[in-house]
Scaffold this active site. Structure first.
Site, short mmCIF file in Angstrom:
data_model
loop_
_atom_site.label_atom_id
_atom_site.label_comp_id
_atom_site.label_asym_id
_atom_site.label_seq_id
_atom_site.Cartn_x
_atom_site.Cartn_y
_atom_site.Cartn_z
N ASP A 138 32.35 160.25 33.85
CA ASP A 138 32.15 161.26 34.89
C ASP A 138 30.65 161.47 35.11
O ASP A 138 30.11 162.54 34.86
CB ASP A 138 32.84 162.55 34.44
CG ASP A 138 32.91 163.60 35.53
OD1 ASP A 138 32.47 163.31 36.67
OD2 ASP A 138 33.39 164.71 35.25
N LYS B 281 28.82 161.32 38.01
CA LYS B 281 28.44 162.04 39.23
C LYS B 281 27.07 161.59 39.74
O LYS B 281 26.15 162.37 39.92
CB LYS B 281 28.45 163.56 39.01
CG LYS B 281 29.82 164.13 38.68
CD LYS B 281 29.77 165.65 38.59
CE LYS B 281 31.15 166.23 38.35
NZ LYS B 281 31.59 166.04 36.94
N ASP C 132 22.00 159.78 43.97
CA ASP C 132 20.65 159.38 44.34
C ASP C 132 20.73 158.20 45.31
O ASP C 132 21.81 157.77 45.70
CB ASP C 132 19.87 159.00 43.07
CG ASP C 132 18.39 159.38 43.16
OD1 ASP C 132 17.79 159.12 44.22
OD2 ASP C 132 17.85 159.93 42.19
#
Length: 269
Positions: A90, A92, A95
């Site tokens: 996880d 996330k 960018d």
């Protein structure tokens, strides 16, 4: 919501990581994912070993381990094979494409080398999918987009969620679905974007940090989601209480599967 069984969906899915997850769910009769968020590698691996028989997927936040070494990954992969579950880091990502490609492939954790599935915020736009897929697609990995979150006051709503859905639909070779609170209605019969849902609890409705909980029945039957993600509800009392963790994992597995069976029966009547 989908009227097809997990096994039927597995046969037709385009992405190998999604197929693996759907096949695992059907084989183990479990749509339960456990989020193992502890800071000790010993506790992390111990919890994974206990919950492994009951889950289709283990969700990690590998960067919170205070004593991380590459051996942790080797041990996690061994447990994945032992207990037959999929690994979801996880991470996330959030960018530009070049940066997330490096974060995914390199650094201390080398996520793409071991995580079947990872996820990303759609904030940067489609370039984040391009960057991650350049690494993950050749490895047979899958990506989830964060379309909605389970915290109070989340900004991932409305037009933001709609944009995430459109990005996913344009990249279904690599994007396998969403972290979300409800099923996104497909545009045609061939579309199958999975929904993995955090914020699932049988005993509480929220916590002091804004997390909001719904029951497995609310998530799977009423909202049409595919996988329930549970963390502290299973091991929160004490990560060393093995029998209690095992009992809670079985309890959530049974609740999630019962909700799925009720959903399938309701759609075939």
């Amino acid at each position: 919501m989908s009227t097809k069984s997990y096994a039927e969906r597995a046969k037709a899915h385009k992405n190998s990581a999604a197929r693996l997850l759907l096949e695992t769910i059907a084989r183990k009769e479990s749509n339960l994912a456990v989020s193992v968020d502890v800071a000790s590698s010993v506790d992390f691996l111990a919890i994974v070993d206990v919950v492994g028989p009951f889950v289709c997927l283990v969700k990690t936040h590998i960067d919170i381990l205070e004593d991380f070494t590459p051996q942790v990954i080797s041990d996690l992969q061994a447990l994945s094979k032992k207990h037959d579950f999929v690994i979801f880091e996880d991470r996330k990502f959030a960018d530009i494409g070049n940066t997330v490609a490096l974060q995914y492939s390199s650094g201390v954790h080398k996520i793409a080398s071991w995580a079947h599935i990872t996820n990303a915020h759609p904030v940067p736009g489609p370039s984040i999918i391009a960057g991650l897929s350049s690494v993950g697609l050749p490895l047979g990995r899958g990506l989830l987009l964060l379309a909605e979150m389970s915290t109070k006051g989340s900004l991932a709503t409305g037009a933001y969620t709609d944009a995430a859905v459109q990005m996913a639909r344009a990249n279904q070779d690599f994007v396998i679905g969403f972290i979300a609170q409800r099923r996104m209605e497909p545009v045609n019969e061939d579309e199958d974007l999975l929904v993995l849902t955090p914020g699932v609890g049988l005993d509480v409705k929220g916590d002091a940090m804004g997390q909001q909980y719904r029951t497995p029945r609310e998530v799977v039957l009423e909202s049409g989601c595919d996988v329930i993600i549970v963390g502290r509800g299973i091991y929160g009392k004490d990560p060393k209480l093995v029998e209690d963790i095992r009992a809670q994992a079985k309890r959530y597995q049974d609740a999630g599967w019962a909700a799925y069976l009720e959903r399938i029966q309701a759609t075939t009547v």
